[in-house]
Design an enzyme around this catalytic site. Structure first.
Site, PDB file in Angstrom:
ATOM      1  N   ASP A 168       0.833  -1.178   0.000  1.00 23.67           N
ATOM      2  CA  ASP A 168       0.000   0.000   0.000  1.00 23.67           C
ATOM      3  C   ASP A 168       0.886   1.253   0.000  1.00 23.67           C
ATOM      4  OD1 ASP A 168      -2.309   1.383   0.270  1.00 23.67           O
ATOM      5  OD2 ASP A 168      -3.033   0.169   1.941  1.00 23.67           O
ATOM      6  N   SER A 205       5.049   4.674  10.481  1.00 24.20           N
ATOM      7  CA  SER A 205       5.253   3.436   9.735  1.00 24.20           C
ATOM      8  C   SER A 205       3.915   2.769   9.465  1.00 24.20           C
ATOM      9  CB  SER A 205       6.182   2.497  10.499  1.00 24.20           C
ATOM     10  OG  SER A 205       5.443   1.738  11.418  1.00 24.20           O
ATOM     11  N   LYS A 206       3.869   2.059   8.331  1.00 25.07           N
ATOM     12  CA  LYS A 206       2.620   1.420   7.914  1.00 25.07           C
ATOM     13  C   LYS A 206       2.228   0.308   8.874  1.00 25.07           C
ATOM     14  CE  LYS A 206       3.893   0.841   3.452  1.00 25.07           C
ATOM     15  NZ  LYS A 206       3.724   0.275   2.104  1.00 25.07           N
ATOM     16  N   ARG A 207       3.224  -0.251   9.549  1.00 23.76           N
ATOM     17  CA  ARG A 207       2.921  -1.317  10.492  1.00 23.76           C
ATOM     18  C   ARG A 207       2.165  -0.772  11.705  1.00 23.76           C
ATOM     19  NH1 ARG A 207       6.993  -3.018  13.103  1.00 23.76           N
ATOM     20  NH2 ARG A 207       8.512  -1.878  11.886  1.00 23.76           N
TER      21      ARG A 207
END
Ligand code: GLU
Length: 483
Positions: free
Chosen positions: A18, A254-256
């Site tokens: 993404d 962060s995407k996490r």
């Protein structure tokens, strides 16, 4: 004197899932400069990291950047004079440069296996030495190196960082910047793909890039890039390292950890692209008049590197909500209705009746919604299939307990007899029955009715809502709340 080249800038995302909000942020600042100075904006896909590659990511990058109106003049999907714009299609381009660097003594083969490198690092750590490649392979033939053990069949190529490597460079935003001494960076991997460092320099040069605008996490890589520019005899571009966007606790986004690191999250939440553009611009940029609300045109018209903040801007979504609410109210009701229908269609099939209901109800929510998702949530009761309608929010269920049953019964009796079904008549009937008749405060009178017909404690203005829902469906829901 040579005439200045028209600027050519690029954004170079890696398709690793993404798209990150940072890609939009970088694109915005690249494009702000390009549109101000009349140059070209290039989109290059940096897909050399095959381990992290994700096939649908590239399309998502296109879709989200287009949604934001951050469009490019050249790119893999539209072509351009420097094709191909996807690094995996340029492997032949990098090879001769690697060979030249080896021939000139600036790079060397390294056969060290992953296990050997891990062991080396462990030892360095134990001895509290800086970790870095110990140059075991430097100056050795494959045979000589094999004799030492811990070698693979597929060598990588490393840069030979000289002792006097320049560790400072000029940054358009930050002035002189210094970076730590680099390790002997791998430039060609065992799979034959270049690493980012080689590919970015070769491509920026071959694509005529004049300004490299990217995140500050690349500052420590820039000395390696500067060396490659020197060794290959390329003129280096100007560098601008944008401050990283930070969470409110100052950590890197962060995407996490943060859903808002994903660009598609903003689409799913029903933010307007113009609000997100304004938000991202505001994060990194001070307008000359310190305005908070401004669009791309205004941003680009005043664009100046000296106005870019260098202190990590805090990604405060409350600010975005506020901006989004502003832009929602600034739209014409017709335009907002169309956006709401399109937004609803992202998650559920919307037939003509439901679309008409949403359009008719948009004026009821325009003033009170901060996102399209919240607006749709408030109007869900209008478009939901009657079979699926349920009161299941805990707070809502509480409003329909034993105590409230007489309120719902009185409301049903009052509206059942209405000759005209409009908000004024509905309001008059309910006030008479509940406030005057039962002696209730308006909140206690209308709360249960609201929940019975909308399923929620939060809804658009009640009487208008009932009018839009229609007599039949209102009566069905009031009756259902009684059983
Ligand atoms: N592929 C790199 C990234 O995704 C590009 C960095 C650069 O702009 O040089 O961050």
């Amino acid at each position: 004197m040579t005439a200045a080249r028209p600027p050519r800038l690029r954004v170079a995302p890696s398709p690793t899932g993404d798209p990150h909000v940072g890609t939009a942020y970088m694109s915005l600042f690249n494009l702000g400069f390009v549109r101000r100075h009349g140059g070209s904006f290039v989109l290059r896909i940096e897909d050399t990291d095959r381990a992290r590659f994700q096939a649908d990511s590239e399309q998502q990058i296109y879709d989200t950047l287009r949604w934001l109106g951050l469009t490019w003049d050249e790119g893999p999907d539209i072509g351009g004079p420097y094709e191909p714009y996807r690094q995996s299609e340029r492997l032949d381009t990098y090879q001769p440069f690697v060979e030249r660097l080896i021939a000139d003594g600036h790079a060397y083969h390294c056969w060290c296996s992953t296990e050997r490198l891990a062991e080396m690092r462990d030892k360095q750590r134990m001895k509290k030495l800086p970790t870095g490649y110990d140059r075991l392979c430097l100056g050795k033939t494959e045979e000589e190196r094999r004799a030492l053990g811990g070698a693979t069949d597929t060598p990588v190529v490393r840069m030979l960082i000289p002792d006097d490597a320049p560790l400072t460079f000029l940054d358009v935003i930050r002035g002189e910047v210094s970076a730590p001494r680099p390790d002997d960076q791998v430039i060609l991997k065992a799979d034959g793909f270049p690493t980012y460092h080689l590919a970015v320099v070769v491509d920026d040069h071959l694509m005529g890039i004049t300004h490299v605008v990217r995140g500050e996490e690349w500052i420590s890589s820039t000395p390696k890039h500067v060396l490659l520019y020197q060794w290959l005899g390329f003129e280096a571009p100007q560098f601008a390292h944008m401050p990283l966007l930070r969470n409110t606790d100052k950590s890197k986004i962060s995407k996490r950890k943060n859903p808002a690191a994903r660009l598609t999250w903003f689409v799913e939440q029903g933010y307007l692209p113009e609000a997100l553009i304004n938000f991202l611009a505001l994060l990194g940029y001070g307008q000359p008049g310190e305005e908070e609300i401004f669009g791309f045109e205004q941003f680009s018209a005043s664009f100046d590197w000296s106005r870019v903040n260098t202190v990590g801007p805090v990604f405060d979504l409350k600010k975005l909500d506020w901006l989004n609410g502003h832009y929602i109210r600034a739209l014409s009701t017709e335009e907002l209705a169309e956006r709401l229908v399109a937004f609803a269609q992202l998650s559920q099939p919307i037939d003509d009746d439901a679309a008409a209901a949403l359009r008719a109800a948009t004026p009821l929510v325009q003033e009170r919604m901060e996102t399209l998702a919240l607006g749709l949530q408030m109007l869900q009761f209008l478009i939901i299939d009657d079979a699926d309608f349920a009161v299941d929010e805990i707070a809502a269920v509480k409003q329909l307990g034993d105590e409230q049953q007489p309120v719902v019964a009185a409301a049903l009796a009052a509206v059942e007899q209405l000759a005209t079904w409009d908000s004024a008549a509905i309001e008059a009937a309910l006030r008479t029955a509940l406030v005057d008749g039962l002696g209730l405060k308006p909140r206690n009178a209308f709360g249960p009715v609201r929940v019975a017909v909308t399923g929620s404690t939060i809804s658009p203005p009640l009487f208008e809502s009932l009018e839009l829902l229609g007599r039949e469906r209102t009566l069905v829901r009031l009756r259902a709340a009684l059983t």
